[in-house]
Scaffold this motif. Structure first.
Motif, mmCIF file in Angstrom:
data_model
loop_
_atom_site.group_PDB
_atom_site.id
_atom_site.type_symbol
_atom_site.label_atom_id
_atom_site.label_comp_id
_atom_site.label_asym_id
_atom_site.label_seq_id
_atom_site.Cartn_x
_atom_site.Cartn_y
_atom_site.Cartn_z
ATOM 1 N N PHE A 26 0.833 -1.202 0.000
ATOM 2 C CA PHE A 26 0.000 0.000 0.000
ATOM 3 C C PHE A 26 0.869 1.255 0.000
ATOM 4 O O PHE A 26 0.539 2.254 -0.667
ATOM 5 C CB PHE A 26 -0.928 -0.007 1.209
ATOM 6 C CG PHE A 26 -2.171 -0.816 0.998
ATOM 7 C CD1 PHE A 26 -3.287 -0.253 0.375
ATOM 8 C CD2 PHE A 26 -2.247 -2.139 1.396
ATOM 9 C CE1 PHE A 26 -4.447 -0.986 0.180
ATOM 10 C CE2 PHE A 26 -3.389 -2.885 1.197
ATOM 11 C CZ PHE A 26 -4.491 -2.321 0.583
ATOM 12 N N ALA A 30 0.980 4.280 -2.888
ATOM 13 C CA ALA A 30 0.903 5.720 -2.580
ATOM 14 C C ALA A 30 2.135 6.452 -3.103
ATOM 15 O O ALA A 30 2.028 7.582 -3.632
ATOM 16 C CB ALA A 30 0.770 5.911 -1.066
ATOM 17 N N ARG A 86 -11.264 -1.087 1.318
ATOM 18 C CA ARG A 86 -10.277 -1.125 0.224
ATOM 19 C C ARG A 86 -10.880 -0.737 -1.131
ATOM 20 O O ARG A 86 -10.215 -0.051 -1.924
ATOM 21 C CB ARG A 86 -9.658 -2.520 0.152
ATOM 22 C CG ARG A 86 -8.550 -2.635 -0.897
ATOM 23 C CD ARG A 86 -7.856 -3.976 -0.804
ATOM 24 N NE ARG A 86 -6.826 -4.116 -1.822
ATOM 25 C CZ ARG A 86 -6.813 -5.026 -2.785
ATOM 26 N NH1 ARG A 86 -7.820 -5.902 -2.858
ATOM 27 N NH2 ARG A 86 -5.832 -5.080 -3.673
ATOM 28 N N TYR A 89 -10.682 2.882 -1.697
ATOM 29 C CA TYR A 89 -9.293 3.318 -1.845
ATOM 30 C C TYR A 89 -8.793 3.012 -3.251
ATOM 31 O O TYR A 89 -8.146 3.859 -3.903
ATOM 32 C CB TYR A 89 -8.430 2.617 -0.796
ATOM 33 C CG TYR A 89 -6.957 2.757 -1.035
ATOM 34 C CD1 TYR A 89 -6.307 3.961 -0.792
ATOM 35 C CD2 TYR A 89 -6.204 1.683 -1.507
ATOM 36 C CE1 TYR A 89 -4.954 4.093 -1.015
ATOM 37 C CE2 TYR A 89 -4.845 1.798 -1.728
ATOM 38 C CZ TYR A 89 -4.217 3.007 -1.477
ATOM 39 O OH TYR A 89 -2.874 3.145 -1.694
ATOM 40 N N VAL A 93 -7.441 5.559 -6.124
ATOM 41 C CA VAL A 93 -6.127 5.441 -6.764
ATOM 42 C C VAL A 93 -6.274 5.421 -8.274
ATOM 43 O O VAL A 93 -5.543 6.125 -8.997
ATOM 44 C CB VAL A 93 -5.416 4.167 -6.267
ATOM 45 C CG1 VAL A 93 -4.174 3.890 -7.110
ATOM 46 C CG2 VAL A 93 -5.030 4.312 -4.814
ATOM 47 N N MET A 114 -7.581 10.951 -2.563
ATOM 48 C CA MET A 114 -6.958 9.643 -2.372
ATOM 49 C C MET A 114 -6.474 9.478 -0.930
ATOM 50 O O MET A 114 -6.568 8.394 -0.350
ATOM 51 C CB MET A 114 -5.786 9.477 -3.341
ATOM 52 C CG MET A 114 -5.306 8.032 -3.446
ATOM 53 S SD MET A 114 -3.784 7.860 -4.391
ATOM 54 C CE MET A 114 -2.611 8.508 -3.208
ATOM 55 N N ARG A 115 -5.954 10.570 -0.360
ATOM 56 C CA ARG A 115 -5.487 10.486 1.025
ATOM 57 C C ARG A 115 -6.646 10.188 1.971
ATOM 58 O O ARG A 115 -6.504 9.409 2.915
ATOM 59 C CB ARG A 115 -4.808 11.794 1.429
ATOM 60 C CG ARG A 115 -3.476 12.045 0.732
ATOM 61 C CD ARG A 115 -2.727 13.193 1.412
ATOM 62 N NE ARG A 115 -1.497 13.521 0.720
ATOM 63 C CZ ARG A 115 -1.374 14.499 -0.161
ATOM 64 N NH1 ARG A 115 -2.427 15.258 -0.472
ATOM 65 N NH2 ARG A 115 -0.216 14.743 -0.737
ATOM 66 N N ALA A 117 -9.281 8.528 1.253
ATOM 67 C CA ALA A 117 -9.694 7.137 1.028
ATOM 68 C C ALA A 117 -8.702 6.133 1.641
ATOM 69 O O ALA A 117 -9.095 5.031 2.055
ATOM 70 C CB ALA A 117 -9.855 6.870 -0.470
ATOM 71 N N GLN A 118 -7.422 6.528 1.702
ATOM 72 C CA GLN A 118 -6.423 5.577 2.205
ATOM 73 C C GLN A 118 -6.276 5.609 3.724
ATOM 74 O O GLN A 118 -5.700 4.686 4.295
ATOM 75 C CB GLN A 118 -5.055 5.846 1.561
ATOM 76 C CG GLN A 118 -4.321 7.034 2.095
ATOM 77 C CD GLN A 118 -2.981 7.237 1.414
ATOM 78 O OE1 GLN A 118 -2.671 6.593 0.413
ATOM 79 N NE2 GLN A 118 -2.201 8.163 1.937
ATOM 80 N N VAL A 121 -7.793 2.597 5.352
ATOM 81 C CA VAL A 121 -7.035 1.410 4.927
ATOM 82 C C VAL A 121 -5.765 1.268 5.759
ATOM 83 O O VAL A 121 -5.461 0.201 6.311
ATOM 84 C CB VAL A 121 -6.703 1.496 3.424
ATOM 85 C CG1 VAL A 121 -5.765 0.358 3.026
ATOM 86 C CG2 VAL A 121 -7.972 1.449 2.589
#
Length: 292
Positions: A26, A30, A86, A89, A93, A114-115, A117-118, A121
């Protein structure tokens, strides 16, 4: 203890390594997304996209392996949570990658989306790693405790075995000395002396000892001594008888000689008597003639 060590080595540590690799994957995604935002060269961006795609595929394989090997209810729950967050995320991405590869400047990636969403995770991954670490530590401590207990048990068993061995050795030595009637070295010495014909050696016995080997040897020595004494006495009697027989034989050999001498003396006496008779006859004859 063996089951705990096997669980620690084959499952807990393996799951921890898989989770660490998943977290690294992961992070790699990123990092590649960030690199695409920094690169101006389209080819470099395509290379980073390939890295992202292959890493996502590898992460999917790792999650399947973890689902198959995880047995802890807490681990199962965290995997379910990761499977839940996930997809969002991955969508973020892919959208960021598509924007970065687009030729429209207005469609450049929005990293903030994206940040966001992650975050769940990575939070779930951190919780999974922490859970696996705690499980590994717990199993290791349990194994160490069992190993220490096993070591103490083995030490106790070793001491008991040593004591039991010493007791058995003592009982064997005691039984052997009892059967021999004394120390083995002393029994060997007495046996050698008797075998060499020394029947005068006194054998030292324990009080009331009538069944040991030394007691039996003492009885044998006494019997042999009595037999030797009887043989000596018989030999002396035979020698005395032989002497007497020799004397008798000498007497018998002398008697014929004495009888012959007696006969000679008798013959001489008879001869003298015959002469006297003749002389008397002659005298009578002479006297008769003179009388006529």
């Amino acid at each position: 203890m063996g089951n705990d060590i096997e669980l620690l080595a084959n499952r807990s540590l393996n799951n921890l390594l898989l989770t660490q690799e998943l977290k690294t994957g992961f992070d790699a995604v990123a990092r590649s997304v960030r690199n695409m935002a920094l690169y101006q060269d389209h080819a470099r961006k395509q290379e980073e996209k390939q890295v992202i795609d292959s890493t996502i595929d590898r992460n999917t394989e790792l999650l399947e392996t973890l689902n198959d090997s995880s047995t802890l209810p807490a681990g199962k729950a965290l995997l379910a949570q990761l499977a839940k967050v996930r997809p969002a995320y991955i969508s973020a991405v892919k959208e960021a990658v598509a924007r970065e590869l687009s030729d429209n400047p207005e469609e450049k990636m929005m990293l903030d989306d994206m940040r966001r969403a992650q975050l769940p995770v990575f939070k779930t991954l951190d919780d999974m790693i922490e859970l696996q670490k705690n499980q590994a530590i717990k199993l290791a401590q349990k194994a160490m405790t069992q190993a220490n207990n096993g070591g103490n048990l083995m030490l106790t068993l070793a001491l008991l075995a040593t004591g039991l061995g010493a007791l058995i050795a003592f009982l064997i030595a005691y039984t052997l000395r009892k059967q021999l009637g004394g120390e083995p070295a002393y029994a060997t010495l007495i046996t050698q002396q008797v075998a060499q014909g020394d029947l005068a050696t006194a054998i030292t016995l324990r009080p009331n000892d009538t069944s040991s080997m030394l007691a039996a040897m003492n009885t044998m020595r006494n019997s042999l001594s009595a037999m030797v004494e009887q043989v000596r006495q018989s030999s002396e009697s035979i020698a005395t008888g032989s002497s007497e027989i020799a004397v008798g034989s000498a007497d018998l050999s002398q008697r014929p000689e004495e009888q012959a001498a007696n006969l000679q003396q008798t013959a001489a006496a008879m001869e003298e008597i015959s002469q006297a008779v003749r002389q008397n006859a002659d005298a009578v004859h002479s006297a008769a003639q003179l009388a006529n």
